[in-house]
Design an enzyme around this catalytic site. Structure first.
Site, PDB file in Angstrom:
ATOM      1  N   HIS A  28       0.851  -1.159   0.137  1.00  0.00           N
ATOM      2  CA  HIS A  28       0.076  -0.022  -0.051  1.00  0.00           C
ATOM      3  C   HIS A  28       1.011   1.100  -0.172  1.00  0.00           C
ATOM      4  CE1 HIS A  28      -3.072   2.684   0.757  1.00  0.00           C
ATOM      5  NE2 HIS A  28      -4.060   1.908   0.124  1.00  0.00           N
ATOM      6  N   PRO A  29       0.539   2.308  -0.772  1.00  0.00           N
ATOM      7  CA  PRO A  29       1.411   3.208  -1.025  1.00  0.00           C
ATOM      8  C   PRO A  29       1.428   4.519  -0.249  1.00  0.00           C
ATOM      9  CG  PRO A  29      -0.345   3.288  -2.689  1.00  0.00           C
ATOM     10  CD  PRO A  29      -0.564   2.115  -1.975  1.00  0.00           C
ATOM     11  N   CYS A  30       0.375   4.371   0.864  1.00  0.00           N
ATOM     12  CA  CYS A  30       0.188   5.799   1.742  1.00  0.00           C
ATOM     13  C   CYS A  30       1.408   6.195   2.476  1.00  0.00           C
ATOM     14  CB  CYS A  30      -1.005   5.207   2.765  1.00  0.00           C
ATOM     15  SG  CYS A  30      -0.499   3.948   3.820  1.00  0.00           S
ATOM     16  N   LYS A  31       2.591   5.437   2.648  1.00  0.00           N
ATOM     17  CA  LYS A  31       3.701   5.912   3.505  1.00  0.00           C
ATOM     18  C   LYS A  31       4.725   6.239   2.580  1.00  0.00           C
ATOM     19  CE  LYS A  31       1.439   5.406   7.278  1.00  0.00           C
ATOM     20  NZ  LYS A  31       1.234   6.599   7.867  1.00  0.00           N
ATOM     21  N   HIS A  32       4.741   5.710   1.117  1.00  0.00           N
ATOM     22  CA  HIS A  32       5.732   6.013   0.197  1.00  0.00           C
ATOM     23  C   HIS A  32       6.406   7.344   0.334  1.00  0.00           C
ATOM     24  CE1 HIS A  32       5.168   1.864  -0.441  1.00  0.00           C
ATOM     25  NE2 HIS A  32       4.777   1.955  -1.881  1.00  0.00           N
TER      26      HIS A  32
END
Lengths: 338, 274
Positions: free
Chosen positions: B222-226
């Site tokens: 999941h990209p939410c922290k990238h």
């Protein structure tokens, strides 16, 4: 005719590492879609593209993959993947799948390949030496897909093939020459037939890679200049030390049929294996096989037998089944989404 | 999803301040990745799912048949070694760096930076060749029309296909994974979890529909922290007087998502200086 098999002492029986199939579930998804919207009840063969690689990755086997892009020609594949032409035969019923005469089917494919070797077309497009058949039955109600791959290989010559030597490329060429070979190879685009089967000439530290169609001039060059070394080469997906990949089988059939005895008693075949590391790619993992052509029967059959059906998971001759009910069935998908 | 559809396309570069990239920057970084790590290549995906803000032949990136020799859960693992890198008001979803002793946030970002610098050092897969069974028994074959074409077996390993798509909602790359077992049968989600670091398996890795390929859902990091992690890396590098170009984005991205899938040996072999 002298049919005695002359074999040098110390010769090794040449054994080939077979291809193995790998099906992306999205291939089945796409097939279901095409079956419903386009093929419907037609059982006509469809051309598809698989791909394989001669990049050495241990534990990957000699993998031939198909995925959703296999149905589109020229869908563009990566630099390290090589296309393999395949024929998909999707049957409408399990009976049709089971009762098809698989042996006869493979002989038909072999006959066509043999014809193209005999008339020289295989030299223009040697990628036909690598091909696959995919027989399927799609049970769309149960989301089950029965399938069986074949990688056709001609049984020519009909006697076992021996190699007087199988060794690392380092014993054949110095590091500069190996680097030059690597450069020449990486300059060939992945779609080019010369990426899969080719001629290598080596003069001083310079390697040159040419298409099989230039065989006559390359041999002449080699004969004219005694300092030149001459090899036949192919993209070898095997990683085994003493076993070249399945592709060599049909290549030897071609070499023997078209170029023996012109080439002499032996021919050196470079089994080209790529590796990626720091500073780009290299071909240092390649091996060289000295094939004894003179020990082979010189007969020319009308057409040789053909083998190549893939073994299933149990190691038997039999089909495999992919059960996608958990990932494709809309009802079960809906349940898992809750 | 709808949110992604409705989010306007990022046009101006906000790479430095935000760690986000525009579609154009994604393409630049993708070209750089493909050039330096040629096991990766661009794909066009399904025509009906094509995104207009990306070139038709450069919709997403793929690498196939990536070996995964060990299960992640078998790896030596100590809870003392791990730290949550980024936890501002969100202790649950922070990015976990599993193999470092660092003590505070800045230190953690620094350790990732060091990992990034070390890219070229630990990238070569070392393998024990001796446990590869000597393949292909010595059976006489070649003649006859027997269907069995060869004997013996090659010891096989698990493998993964990896995709990187552009996520227009989070404006970062997004990693997708699909695994096969030793006999090239697709792995179930539960089996794939064995190859994800335990802290990420159930919360960072989710099953979703691939934006470019129709079909069953696929595992995705999941990209939410990238963007946050990228911004921290950039800041740390800047504090050290260095500068990362946006073209290096995916190389760094691949290095830091390795914390989630430490045993999948994909290519991020590029050497660069900071």
């Amino acid at each position: 005719m002298d049919t005695e098999i002359r074999q040098k002492s110390g010769a090794q029986l040449l054994q080939y590492a077979p291809f193995s199939s790998c099906v992306d579930p999205r291939f089945w998804y796409k097939l279901s879609q095409l079956k419903l919207e386009k093929y419907k009840l037609s059982e006509e063969s469809v051309n598809i593209d698989g791909f394989f690689s001669n990049v050495s990755t241990l534990g990957m086997g000699l993998r031939v993959s198909v995925d959703e892009s296999s149905f589109e020609r020229n869908s563009g594949i990566g630099h390290n993947l090589l296309p393999m032409r395949g024929t998909l035969m999707n049957k409408n019923t399990l009976d049709g799948f089971r009762d098809l005469d698989k042996k006869a089917l493979l002989q038909e494919v072999g006959k066509e390949l043999w014809k193209q070797i005999q008339n020289g077309q295989a030299l223009e497009n040697p990628t036909i030496l690598n091909s696959f058949l995919l027989l399927t039955f799609a049970d769309l109600k149960k989301y089950r897909f029965y399938f069986w791959f074949a990688f056709p290989a001609l049984l020519h010559p009909s006697t076992p093939v021996y190699a007087s030597s199988i060794h690392d490329i380092a014993e054949e060429m110095n590091p500069k020459q190996v680097a030059s070979l690597g450069d020449a190879y990486s300059n060939i685009p992945a779609e080019s037939p010369s990426k899969q089967f080719f001629i290598v000439t080596l003069l001083n530290d310079n390697c040159d890679i040419a298409s099989l169609a230039t065989f006559n001039e390359k041999v002449e060059e080699w004969r004219r200049n005694s300092a030149t070394k001459f090899y036949l080469g192919f993209a070898d997906p095997s990683q085994l030390e003493a076993n070249p990949g399945w592709s060599l089988r049909n290549f030897i059939a071609l070499i023997h049929h078209l170029w023996y005895p012109d080439l002499g008693d032996e021919v050196k075949v470079l089994c080209l294996r790529m590796e990626y590391g720091k500073g780009g790619s290299n071909v240092a993992k390649s091996i060289c096989v000295t094939v004894q052509l003179s020990s082979l029967l010189a007969e020319t059959p009308d057409f040789p037998g053909t083998i190549g059906w893939e073994k299933n998971l149990k190691g038997n001759m039999g089909p495999r089944m992919a059960d996608l009910s958990s990932s494709l069935d809309p009802i079960r998908l809906a349940e898992s989404a809750v | 999803g709808v949110a992604e559809y409705l989010t306007p396309i990022l046009k101006e570069s906000k790479f430095r301040e935000s760690g986000m990239v525009t579609p154009d920057e994604f393409v630049v970084a993708g070209d750089h990745l493909v050039h330096h790590c040629p096991t990766w290549h661009w794909a066009s995906g399904d025509e009906s799912k094509r995104k207009s803000y990306l070139p038709p032949d450069k919709q997403f990136l793929i690498t196939k048949n990536v070996p995964c020799y060990r299960r992640c859960r078998h790896m030596e693992y100590s809870r003392d070694q791990e730290q949550v890198i980024e936890s501002d008001g969100d202790p649950e979803g922070g990015w976990v760096d599993t193999h470092h002793f660092a003590t505070d946030d800045a230190q953690d970002a620094l350790s990732i930076t060091q990992q990034v610098t070390d890219i070229s050092l630990n990238s070569q897969a070392t393998l024990d060749v001796s446990n590869l069974k000597s393949a292909l028994e010595n059976t006489e074959e070649a003649s006859g029309d027997k269907l069995d074409s060869e004997g013996g077996e090659i010891v096989q390993t698990r493998s993964y296909d990896l995709h990187i798509t552009y996520d227009n909602y989070y404006r970062t790359p997004r990693l997708w994974l699909f695994g096969y077992d030793e006999s090239r049968k697709p792995l179930s989600v539960e089996q794939m979890y064995e190859d994800f670091s335990q802290d990420h398996a159930k919360k960072t890795v989710t099953m979703e529909t691939h934006p470019h390929i129709p079909g069953p859902p696929m595992a995705s990091v999941h990209p939410c922290k990238h963007a946050d992690v990228m911004r921290k890396i950039l800041e740390t590098v800047a504090m050290g007087g260095g500068e990362l170009g946006v073209h290096q984005y995916l190389i760094i991205f691949l290095k830091f998502v390795q914390a989630v899938i430490p045993t999948i040996e994909y290519d991020y072999t590029q050497n660069f200086s900071m």
